[in-house]
Design a protein around this motif. Structure first.
Motif: not given
Length: 160
Positions: A32-43
């Motif tokens: 449900l959240n933004r993709k491609g960010t460092p947070r997305h990759r870590l999670l």
């Protein structure tokens, strides 16, 4: 809710549940959240490890013994492992469409659909969820899942 059936369950079941519950919540958050960010990759890496742990632990659960200790649900575990491999290789190859398809398939097949089967009568999670305690916890859980699904559908269709 009554956690005693889970506490009395074999360790493989406890490990399985300990991996899949955070994977369900984290996966919904990621979807449900933004993709491609460092947070997305870590999670996403954490979620993938939880999914692989969930899948691998299932091979030590033999409550439904249809074929040498295994059942059709174990085919789903194999598909999650294959999906994890496909999602990782697609992400590394920058094939976002294939990555997204693999991850969504893993989430809805490996968590949502498989999770619904765990609520059938006679299963451990059925005893946990539907016995000994307030059913409002389940109603809130289902309401949260429904809200996330509706929100996801609205965001996917470009709605606000």
């Amino acid at each position: 809710m009554n956690f005693q059936p889970l506490l009395d369950a074999p360790i493989a079941v406890q490990i399985h549940v300990a991996a899949v519950l955070p994977a369900a919540v984290l996966g919904a958050y990621i979807l449900l959240n933004r993709k491609g960010t460092p947070r997305h990759r870590l999670l996403g890496k954490i979620w993938m490890m939880l999914m692989v742990m969930t899948s691998l632990s299932s091979f030590f659960i033999h409550e439904i013994n249809l074929f040498h200790g295994f059942s059709p649900i174990h085919l789903l575990s194999i598909s999650v492992l294959v999906g994890a491999w496909r999602a990782i290789t697609a992400a590394r190859a920058k094939n976002i469409r294939a990555h997204k398809a693999a991850v969504i398939g893993m989430y809805f097949g490996g968590i949502v659909i498989a999770g619904l089967f765990t609520l059938l009568p006679g299963r451990i999670m059925n005893a946990v969820v539907f016995s000994g305690g307030p059913n409002w916890v389940m109603m809130l859980t289902f309401a949260a899942i429904a809200a996330m699904f509706i929100l996801h559908r609205r965001l996917a269709s470009g709605g606000t």
